[in-house]
Design an enzyme around this catalytic site. Sequence first.
Site, PDB file in Angstrom:
ATOM      1  N   ASN A 469      10.406  24.849  -7.441  1.00 44.32           N
ATOM      2  CA  ASN A 469       9.574  23.374  -7.644  1.00 44.32           C
ATOM      3  C   ASN A 469       8.636  23.406  -8.767  1.00 44.32           C
ATOM      4  O   ASN A 469       7.357  23.905  -8.288  1.00 44.32           O
ATOM      5  CB  ASN A 469       9.021  22.896  -6.253  1.00 44.32           C
ATOM      6  CG  ASN A 469       8.461  21.306  -6.312  1.00 44.32           C
ATOM      7  OD1 ASN A 469       7.874  21.126  -7.443  1.00 44.32           O
ATOM      8  ND2 ASN A 469       8.869  20.610  -5.402  1.00 44.32           N
ATOM      9  N   ASP A 470       8.714  23.371  -9.920  1.00 46.34           N
ATOM     10  CA  ASP A 470       7.923  23.725 -10.987  1.00 46.34           C
ATOM     11  C   ASP A 470       6.467  22.907 -10.892  1.00 46.34           C
ATOM     12  O   ASP A 470       5.609  23.297 -11.319  1.00 46.34           O
ATOM     13  CB  ASP A 470       8.568  23.015 -12.267  1.00 46.34           C
ATOM     14  CG  ASP A 470       9.466  23.753 -12.871  1.00 46.34           C
ATOM     15  OD1 ASP A 470       9.122  24.955 -12.917  1.00 46.34           O
ATOM     16  OD2 ASP A 470      10.231  23.392 -13.793  1.00 46.34           O
ATOM     17  N   CYS A 471       6.543  22.036  -9.888  1.00 46.77           N
ATOM     18  CA  CYS A 471       5.091  21.147  -9.985  1.00 46.77           C
ATOM     19  C   CYS A 471       4.300  21.498  -8.704  1.00 46.77           C
ATOM     20  O   CYS A 471       3.330  20.854  -8.577  1.00 46.77           O
ATOM     21  CB  CYS A 471       5.749  19.798  -9.729  1.00 46.77           C
ATOM     22  SG  CYS A 471       6.283  19.244 -11.511  1.00 46.77           S
TER      23      CYS A 471
END
Length: 788
Positions: A469-471
């Site tokens: 989850n890049d965020c």
Amino acid sequence: MKYGHFDKENKEYVITRPDTPLPWINYLGCEEYCGLMSNTAGGYSFYKDPKERRLLRYRYNNVPMDRGGRYLYIRDNNSKDYWSASWQPVLKDFDSYKYECRHGTGYTVISSEYAKIKTKTTYFVPLGENLEIWKLEVTNTDTDTRDLSAFSFVEFCLWDALNDMTDYQYNLNIGQTEYKDNTIYHISRYRVNKDICAYFSCSNVKAAGFDTQRRDFMGNYGDWSNPRAVIEGKMTGSIAHGWSPVGAQMFNIKLKPGETKTLVFVLGFVENPADVPAKVSKFKDVKVVDQALTDLKQYWDDSLNKFSVQSEDPELDIMVNLWNQYQCRTTFNWSRSASYYESGIGRGMGFRDSNQDTLGFVHLIPEKVKERIIDLASNQFEDGSAYHQYSPLTKKGNGSGYSDDHLWLCVSVPAYVKESGDVRFLETKVPFVGGEKGTVYEHMARAINFSLTHVGPHGLPKSYFADWNDCLNLTHNNEDAESVMVAQMVVYGAYEMVKMAELIGKKEDVKKFTDIAETMKKKINKVAWDGNWYLRSFDEQKKPMGSSKNKEGQIYLETQAWGVMSGTAEPEQAIKCMDAVNKQLATKHGVMLMTPPYKEFIWKYGSICVYPPGLKENGAIFCHPNPWAMIAECIIGRGDIAYEYYKAIQPAARNEIADIHKTEPYVYCQMIAGKDHPDFGEGKNSWLTGSACWNLVAAMQWILGIRPDYNGLLVDPCIPKKWKGFQVKKVFRGATYYITVRNPEGVSKGVKSVSLDNKRLESNLIPPDKAAQTGKAGKEHHVEVIMG
Ligand code: GLC
């Protein structure tokens, strides 16, 4: 409203109205030359690299949307009326304008009829060529002879797509064109010492005029929809010395009633302009063009025939047999570089994304997957961590500091070995970034070791800048934030290592990796089980995220699905956490990534809070982890739920609600707005997404349950109870299996008997065909499966 339908027989998606909610695109070219092609002929082309070798200019984020493109205008020289062969850019109204677009594998055909003139334009890139063909057929359906002109038009990009849209003091002065023998040459110099050239020509009809300077074709304040040249029916013969080079030609066509004339346009790229005449003349015969299209179709038929299904769900069949596989091949070709949402300027081959993408085409092109994995593993550091991405041109890596990248090798390599049986690959030596070499097996072992030795206060792997989850950017002041998902990936990877160690006879490693998996599993279940589901992470202050105790972001999908997929969850936990997903995250448009979304910006959680509630990682229905939920449901045997999740985001099933869904109904998009967003159900960011491979895996290997394993092909369906059965053709390690599954007792899961060529097998594992594996002609086998 519906905008089109699937044509199963012709393997095409047919768009019947041009005003689709968003451009619905296709990809032309599957080797070095690529063209993005919308249903109204918008798009652009590039050679190898969409940033450095961009042929056509395209205006992202433009109004009206989807301009420039591959435009053909028709002018009636008597009435002076004019229109586009692809609706855009002239936009005639639908009372008088008929339209159809067919997207097929690597080609697009756009047809129109206006003022008793029919046009049919076939766009494609012939195999082995760095050029695209537009074959325009113009037919007079009138009872009178018609006096027409056709105009071709492209706008060239000055090669470097980033510079092209930023540095005007420079780039308005570099454009150059030439006109020779009916061909337009775009020869703007590229940096230093490069002779590269784009050319645009009609191979079989001589032009009556041309323009290569944009303002001369369009007029100073004209645009695509009302170009001066088409209004006046006159070209000026302009040559570009600076400003904006374009390629436009005019052709005068007289058509008797019922008569058809065909014009073949060739747009291409060469390293040496001297090669152009031969390229153009190669396609002056329409028969050659037609043969090239036939060859292209055959190529795609051959490449996509390794797996096919006939089930009770025609939409599943059309996705699995064609479109989902086609999309996966496209992610192989272009990773995340150039789509209508990725501008072709920024992103290279993502380490994480590219490893996962291989799952979607390992059954189609195992050899290429092997090369891809080697390229990826060569971007792993000696300590086991990895670069975040690499450039497709140089294969050199950049960016690092993610907690998960390296571990995706433990997903791609096992999948390759299971599909191909190529166990020796594990012992292939591949360099690390520092130069030291290690076997592929060693690369995976080091990946696991990195995560094991970089743990936070709870003993779970540190989450660093982000995990999958890049965020979720939890690292700010110290490195104490931890990722439960990465911990589960360690368990997953370690269990795969156990099996691979067995295969290559590394006995000590069998014990070592079993211990690693069991220890990490215990740790996760001790510190990261919230009571009814798994936590997502611990933040820097050691506080849980994804907990019932949080006000927002109480439950995340990733750790529930990976809890089950990795074997971390005990049976009771698996049911509990997937029940929680079903209750809290599942919607009619798919499973949301988390809930409730963050309303304010909470700096310590990072960029997840940038998005409004319901978009992207902040509570959208992310289509990439949705199949993880399907797989987890299949593992616990709940075929009805798995199938419900599958259908909720399946593009073909969303064809009926195209006005809500908006993106193409034949390919997956990255996400669908979640229930907290006003546009709940709206799809975004189609084509180049990890949703493609994982949905295919969920459908082929888990719902249909035809799953390659190290020692053979498993048959382990998990289907809706009401299905009576299905049939699959699967090419596996050189042999072809025709598998018939029957479900007389209406169960979801469970195999009572399997017979191979009329002989009963002891288990549901079909042993590989040894003869086929050694290169002898692949045999055909018949498999009968009774569920119950
Ligand atoms: C995007 C990225 C992918 C990432 C995902 C979730 O799809 O391409 O790498 O895992 O978003 O953040």
